[in-house]
Write an enzyme that holds these catalytic residues in place. Structure first.
Site, short mmCIF file in Angstrom:
data_model
loop_
_atom_site.label_atom_id
_atom_site.label_comp_id
_atom_site.label_asym_id
_atom_site.label_seq_id
_atom_site.Cartn_x
_atom_site.Cartn_y
_atom_site.Cartn_z
N ASP A 55 -13.18 14.59 -5.41
CA ASP A 55 -13.17 15.88 -6.09
C ASP A 55 -14.31 15.88 -7.11
OD1 ASP A 55 -12.27 18.38 -7.25
OD2 ASP A 55 -10.25 17.90 -6.53
N ARG B 203 2.14 -2.53 11.12
CA ARG B 203 3.21 -2.60 12.10
C ARG B 203 3.53 -3.99 12.65
NH1 ARG B 203 0.64 2.35 15.12
NH2 ARG B 203 -1.12 1.40 14.00
N LYS C 186 -7.32 8.01 -1.78
CA LYS C 186 -8.71 8.40 -1.45
C LYS C 186 -9.16 9.65 -2.22
CE LYS C 186 -8.43 6.51 3.26
NZ LYS C 186 -6.98 6.30 3.41
N LYS D 188 0.84 -1.20 0.00
CA LYS D 188 0.00 0.00 0.00
C LYS D 188 0.87 1.25 0.00
CE LYS D 188 -2.59 1.45 3.77
NZ LYS D 188 -2.63 2.92 3.94
N THR E 266 -12.79 5.23 9.56
CA THR E 266 -12.98 4.61 10.88
C THR E 266 -12.54 5.54 12.01
OG1 THR E 266 -10.90 3.49 10.52
CG2 THR E 266 -12.89 2.20 10.17
O1 C5P Z 1 0.19 -0.64 11.33
P1 C5P Z 1 -1.24 -0.87 11.07
O2 C5P Z 1 -1.60 -2.33 10.79
O3 C5P Z 1 -2.15 -0.28 12.12
O4 C5P Z 1 -1.50 -0.09 9.70
C1 C5P Z 1 -2.77 -0.03 9.14
C2 C5P Z 1 -2.75 0.74 7.87
O5 C5P Z 1 -4.09 0.83 7.39
C3 C5P Z 1 -2.23 2.17 7.99
O6 C5P Z 1 -1.65 2.50 6.73
C4 C5P Z 1 -3.49 2.97 8.21
O7 C5P Z 1 -3.39 4.28 7.73
C5 C5P Z 1 -4.49 2.18 7.38
N1 C5P Z 1 -5.86 2.34 7.81
C6 C5P Z 1 -6.30 2.00 9.09
N2 C5P Z 1 -7.59 2.16 9.43
C7 C5P Z 1 -8.44 2.63 8.54
C8 C5P Z 1 -8.04 2.99 7.26
C9 C5P Z 1 -6.72 2.81 6.93
O8 C5P Z 1 -5.53 1.55 9.91
N3 C5P Z 1 -9.68 2.73 8.87
#
Ligand code: C5P
Length: 240
Positions: A67, A217, A64, A35, A126
């Protein structure tokens, strides 16, 4: 158990291109998706998508778009031409914008003779709750808003939506098997939650109906990211 139709997506949440490409090289043998979000895109520029592609990686371009239809159509063509496997738009942009995104992406891919990118809708971020929605004039319950926008995405020929684990089962039930659901907020059992609150394990998310899982992470921050991803993929193998 239900088999994941898509796969695991690793967010390259790093500001430096070299670090992103290091992660790509390290994890590519396990063939996940990658991503590219606003931070890396803003630092490294659109060429990062091509660089990941050239190494054999598939890219979810998480910018995302939201526009006017003409502008989003242009952005969708750029995403397709740039080599994205998948990109997303805000469902709140409305019917005309969503249709413009879907048809521009398919049209540009057709013109170039390449596979069209998947286009997914973001329903409600979210980070929003009921109160946040009320402040922007949405009075219906959050879950209904998510469902309504997901139905709109499907009507407009998008291939799927981004959803929190909490919404996945209901969306799957309502929207049928052919609509893609991509879910962040996934944590392997025993992993740190960090700032994620409503999490599911990869297996639970797959069972609830998710096709793609964004897991950051727990993989990228692990001492051995490849081993961490490998064990997640094994937990998703039917019969595991
Ligand atoms: O490290 P982690 O697993 O929390 O990363 C989740 C990824 O998904 C990040 O890039 C975060 O911005 C994205 N994301 C999220 N929750 C959302 C939308 C996107 O954690 N609702």
């Amino acid at each position: 158990m239900r088999k994941l139709k898509g796969g695991v997506i690793i967010p390259l949440d790093v500001p430096r291109e070299e670090k992103a490409l290091e992660l790509v090289e390290l994890l590519l043998p396990l063939n996940p998706f990658f991503k590219v979000g606003l931070e890396l895109f803003g630092r490294a520029g659109p060429g990062i998508v091509r660089k990941i592609r050239d190494r054999g990686g598939r890219v979810f371009l998480d910018l995302k778009f939201h526009d006017i239809p003409n502008t989003v159509a242009g952005a969708a063509r750029a995403a397709a031409a740039g080599g994205a496997f998948m990109f997303n738009v805000h469902a709140l942009g409305g019917e005309e914008m969503l249709r413009a995104a879907a048809s521009a992406a398919a049209g540009e891919a057709g013109r170039l003779g390449i596979e069209p990118p998947l286009v997914l809708g973001v329903t409600v971020l979210t980070s929003m709750d009921g109160e946040g929605l009320r402040q922007v004039g949405v009075s219906r319950p959050l879950e209904e808003q998510v469902l309504e926008l997901a139905r709109l995405c499907r009507r407009c020929r998008l291939q799927g939506v981004v959803a929190s684990p909490r919404e996945t089962a209901r969306l799957r039930e309502e929207l049928g098997e052919d609509f893609i659901i991509l879910t962040p907020g996934v944590r392997p059992l025993g992993a740190e939650l960090q700032d994620q609150k409503r999490v599911m394990s990869p297996r639970e998310a797959a069972e609830a109906g998710a096709d793609y899982l964004v897991i950051g992470r727990p993989v990228t921050g692990a001492p051995d990211p490849r081993a961490a991803l490998k064990s997640i993929l094994e937990s998703l193998t039917p019969g595991a």
